[in-house]
Write a protein that holds these residues in place. Structure first.
Motif, mmCIF file in Angstrom:
data_model
loop_
_atom_site.group_PDB
_atom_site.id
_atom_site.type_symbol
_atom_site.label_atom_id
_atom_site.label_comp_id
_atom_site.label_asym_id
_atom_site.label_seq_id
_atom_site.Cartn_x
_atom_site.Cartn_y
_atom_site.Cartn_z
ATOM 1 N N TRP A 17 78.886 73.150 -24.150
ATOM 2 C CA TRP A 17 77.914 72.396 -24.954
ATOM 3 C C TRP A 17 77.113 71.431 -24.088
ATOM 4 O O TRP A 17 75.909 71.261 -24.270
ATOM 5 C CB TRP A 17 78.616 71.633 -26.081
ATOM 6 C CG TRP A 17 78.754 72.472 -27.305
ATOM 7 C CD1 TRP A 17 79.858 73.154 -27.711
ATOM 8 C CD2 TRP A 17 77.737 72.740 -28.272
ATOM 9 N NE1 TRP A 17 79.589 73.830 -28.866
ATOM 10 C CE2 TRP A 17 78.295 73.587 -29.241
ATOM 11 C CE3 TRP A 17 76.421 72.341 -28.407
ATOM 12 C CZ2 TRP A 17 77.574 74.045 -30.336
ATOM 13 C CZ3 TRP A 17 75.696 72.796 -29.504
ATOM 14 C CH2 TRP A 17 76.266 73.635 -30.448
ATOM 15 N N ALA A 18 77.778 70.776 -23.150
ATOM 16 C CA ALA A 18 77.068 69.851 -22.258
ATOM 17 C C ALA A 18 76.020 70.604 -21.439
ATOM 18 O O ALA A 18 74.883 70.140 -21.294
ATOM 19 C CB ALA A 18 78.053 69.131 -21.341
ATOM 20 N N VAL A 19 76.387 71.772 -20.920
ATOM 21 C CA VAL A 19 75.445 72.586 -20.137
ATOM 22 C C VAL A 19 74.273 72.992 -21.016
ATOM 23 O O VAL A 19 73.108 72.886 -20.617
ATOM 24 C CB VAL A 19 76.159 73.821 -19.537
ATOM 25 C CG1 VAL A 19 75.160 74.832 -18.997
ATOM 26 C CG2 VAL A 19 77.136 73.386 -18.459
ATOM 27 N N LEU A 65 67.166 68.319 -14.600
ATOM 28 C CA LEU A 65 68.074 68.565 -15.718
ATOM 29 C C LEU A 65 68.542 70.017 -15.739
ATOM 30 O O LEU A 65 69.718 70.303 -15.975
ATOM 31 C CB LEU A 65 67.401 68.202 -17.044
ATOM 32 C CG LEU A 65 67.335 66.721 -17.360
ATOM 33 C CD1 LEU A 65 66.350 66.454 -18.487
ATOM 34 C CD2 LEU A 65 68.709 66.187 -17.720
ATOM 35 N N TRP A 66 67.611 70.952 -15.501
ATOM 36 C CA TRP A 66 67.993 72.361 -15.485
ATOM 37 C C TRP A 66 68.970 72.644 -14.339
ATOM 38 O O TRP A 66 69.975 73.343 -14.525
ATOM 39 C CB TRP A 66 66.751 73.248 -15.372
ATOM 40 C CG TRP A 66 67.101 74.693 -15.520
ATOM 41 C CD1 TRP A 66 67.418 75.562 -14.515
ATOM 42 C CD2 TRP A 66 67.235 75.425 -16.736
ATOM 43 N NE1 TRP A 66 67.712 76.796 -15.040
ATOM 44 C CE2 TRP A 66 67.612 76.750 -16.397
ATOM 45 C CE3 TRP A 66 67.049 75.093 -18.066
ATOM 46 C CZ2 TRP A 66 67.811 77.729 -17.359
ATOM 47 C CZ3 TRP A 66 67.247 76.075 -19.022
ATOM 48 C CH2 TRP A 66 67.628 77.372 -18.665
ATOM 49 N N ALA A 67 68.689 72.090 -13.160
ATOM 50 C CA ALA A 67 69.551 72.326 -11.997
ATOM 51 C C ALA A 67 70.950 71.736 -12.215
ATOM 52 O O ALA A 67 71.954 72.373 -11.869
ATOM 53 C CB ALA A 67 68.915 71.739 -10.744
ATOM 54 N N ILE A 68 71.024 70.559 -12.787
ATOM 55 C CA ILE A 68 72.326 69.943 -13.041
ATOM 56 C C ILE A 68 73.091 70.747 -14.084
ATOM 57 O O ILE A 68 74.295 70.968 -13.960
ATOM 58 C CB ILE A 68 72.166 68.464 -13.453
ATOM 59 C CG1 ILE A 68 71.746 67.635 -12.241
ATOM 60 C CG2 ILE A 68 73.449 67.918 -14.052
ATOM 61 C CD1 ILE A 68 71.396 66.206 -12.562
ATOM 62 N N GLY A 69 72.397 71.200 -15.123
ATOM 63 C CA GLY A 69 73.048 72.045 -16.123
ATOM 64 C C GLY A 69 73.593 73.322 -15.504
ATOM 65 O O GLY A 69 74.715 73.757 -15.807
ATOM 66 N N THR A 70 72.804 73.941 -14.628
ATOM 67 C CA THR A 70 73.248 75.157 -13.952
ATOM 68 C C THR A 70 74.455 74.879 -13.058
ATOM 69 O O THR A 70 75.423 75.652 -13.049
ATOM 70 C CB THR A 70 72.095 75.751 -13.125
ATOM 71 O OG1 THR A 70 71.008 76.056 -14.005
ATOM 72 C CG2 THR A 70 72.518 77.003 -12.389
ATOM 73 N N ALA A 71 74.412 73.787 -12.320
ATOM 74 C CA ALA A 71 75.540 73.442 -11.447
ATOM 75 C C ALA A 71 76.808 73.192 -12.261
ATOM 76 O O ALA A 71 77.894 73.637 -11.878
ATOM 77 C CB ALA A 71 75.192 72.221 -10.598
ATOM 78 N N ALA A 79 78.140 67.627 -9.819
ATOM 79 C CA ALA A 79 76.987 67.521 -10.715
ATOM 80 C C ALA A 79 77.265 66.634 -11.922
ATOM 81 O O ALA A 79 76.334 66.246 -12.633
ATOM 82 C CB ALA A 79 76.566 68.909 -11.191
ATOM 83 N N ARG A 80 78.529 66.293 -12.148
ATOM 84 C CA ARG A 80 78.850 65.514 -13.341
ATOM 85 C C ARG A 80 78.294 64.089 -13.276
ATOM 86 O O ARG A 80 77.727 63.599 -14.251
ATOM 87 C CB ARG A 80 80.355 65.468 -13.585
ATOM 88 C CG ARG A 80 80.677 64.792 -14.910
ATOM 89 C CD ARG A 80 82.120 64.872 -15.248
ATOM 90 N NE ARG A 80 82.849 63.883 -14.474
ATOM 91 C CZ ARG A 80 84.029 63.427 -14.822
ATOM 92 N NH1 ARG A 80 84.633 63.884 -15.904
ATOM 93 N NH2 ARG A 80 84.638 62.536 -14.081
ATOM 94 N N ALA A 81 78.442 63.412 -12.160
ATOM 95 C CA ALA A 81 77.973 62.019 -12.056
ATOM 96 C C ALA A 81 76.462 61.910 -12.259
ATOM 97 O O ALA A 81 76.014 61.064 -13.043
ATOM 98 C CB ALA A 81 78.395 61.411 -10.723
ATOM 99 N N PRO A 82 75.633 62.743 -11.607
ATOM 100 C CA PRO A 82 74.196 62.652 -11.881
ATOM 101 C C PRO A 82 73.856 62.968 -13.335
ATOM 102 O O PRO A 82 72.938 62.369 -13.905
ATOM 103 C CB PRO A 82 73.565 63.678 -10.944
ATOM 104 C CG PRO A 82 74.577 63.965 -9.912
ATOM 105 C CD PRO A 82 75.911 63.667 -10.509
ATOM 106 N N ALA A 83 74.604 63.889 -13.937
ATOM 107 C CA ALA A 83 74.354 64.213 -15.345
ATOM 108 C C ALA A 83 74.640 62.998 -16.227
ATOM 109 O O ALA A 83 73.865 62.689 -17.146
ATOM 110 C CB ALA A 83 75.214 65.399 -15.774
ATOM 111 N N GLY A 118 79.977 61.905 -23.678
ATOM 112 C CA GLY A 118 81.297 62.180 -24.242
ATOM 113 C C GLY A 118 81.799 63.569 -23.890
ATOM 114 O O GLY A 118 82.978 63.754 -23.563
ATOM 115 N N LEU A 119 80.913 64.548 -23.949
ATOM 116 C CA LEU A 119 81.299 65.916 -23.586
ATOM 117 C C LEU A 119 81.667 66.010 -22.106
ATOM 118 O O LEU A 119 82.594 66.728 -21.727
ATOM 119 C CB LEU A 119 80.161 66.886 -23.896
ATOM 120 C CG LEU A 119 79.847 67.109 -25.374
ATOM 121 C CD1 LEU A 119 78.537 67.882 -25.525
ATOM 122 C CD2 LEU A 119 80.981 67.813 -26.084
ATOM 123 N N LEU A 120 80.931 65.293 -21.271
ATOM 124 C CA LEU A 120 81.156 65.363 -19.825
ATOM 125 C C LEU A 120 82.431 64.642 -19.368
ATOM 126 O O LEU A 120 82.954 64.939 -18.305
ATOM 127 C CB LEU A 120 79.955 64.802 -19.069
ATOM 128 C CG LEU A 120 78.698 65.673 -19.122
ATOM 129 C CD1 LEU A 120 77.517 64.925 -18.534
ATOM 130 C CD2 LEU A 120 78.924 66.985 -18.410
#
Length: 137
Positions: A17-19, A65-71, A79-83, A118-120
């Motif tokens: 869901w987060a992705v 945002l797309w790159a972080i979601g993909t990572a 990739a979690r901290a930048p997200a 919360g999801l992350l």
């Protein structure tokens, strides 16, 4: 003969869901970028440099945002901290939208940011990304 590899277990629901939400935010920001490009060509510019910078900033945010979601979809724990930082940036943006009379947009932005954070940080996401949720004694 090629070696047969097995896929790791599927990503847990909170991570999926987060992705999905990060990628949806990226698409939304890309659509905003297209609108800004349209405005660059059709509107009367009072400050062209500022208009260009805002457009480039929006485009960069969409790509990020797309790159972080993909990572995160590939379970890259870095990739979690930048997200999380990007989602926390929605809080002041949403607050000032509410103060500025756009509560219909600011409130959902705040809720979206908190939901994705919360999801992350959920236990299932921590396990999927390889973070140790139990401290060694």
């Amino acid at each position: 003969m090629a070696a047969v590899t097995t896929d790791p277990e599927p990503a847990p629901g909170p991570l999926r869901w987060a992705v999905w939400l990060l990628r949806a935010e990226g698409i939304g920001l890309a659509l905003l970028t297209l609108f800004l490009v349209y405005e660059l060509f059709t509107a009367t510019a009072t400050d062209l440099l500022s208009a260009l910078l805002v457009t480039v900033f929006a485009a960069g945010g969409a790509v990020l945002l797309w790159a972080i979601g993909t990572a995160l979809g590939r379970r890259r724990s870095a990739a979690r901290a930048p997200a999380i930082v990007l989602q926390l940036m929605l809080l002041p943006v949403g607050y000032y939208m509410i103060v500025g009379g756009l509560a219909w947009l600011g409130g959902p932005l705040i809720a979206l940011g908190l939901l994705v954070v919360g999801l992350l940080i959920s236990t299932a996401t921590n396990r999927a990304l390889g973070f140790d949720t139990e401290r060694a004694a």
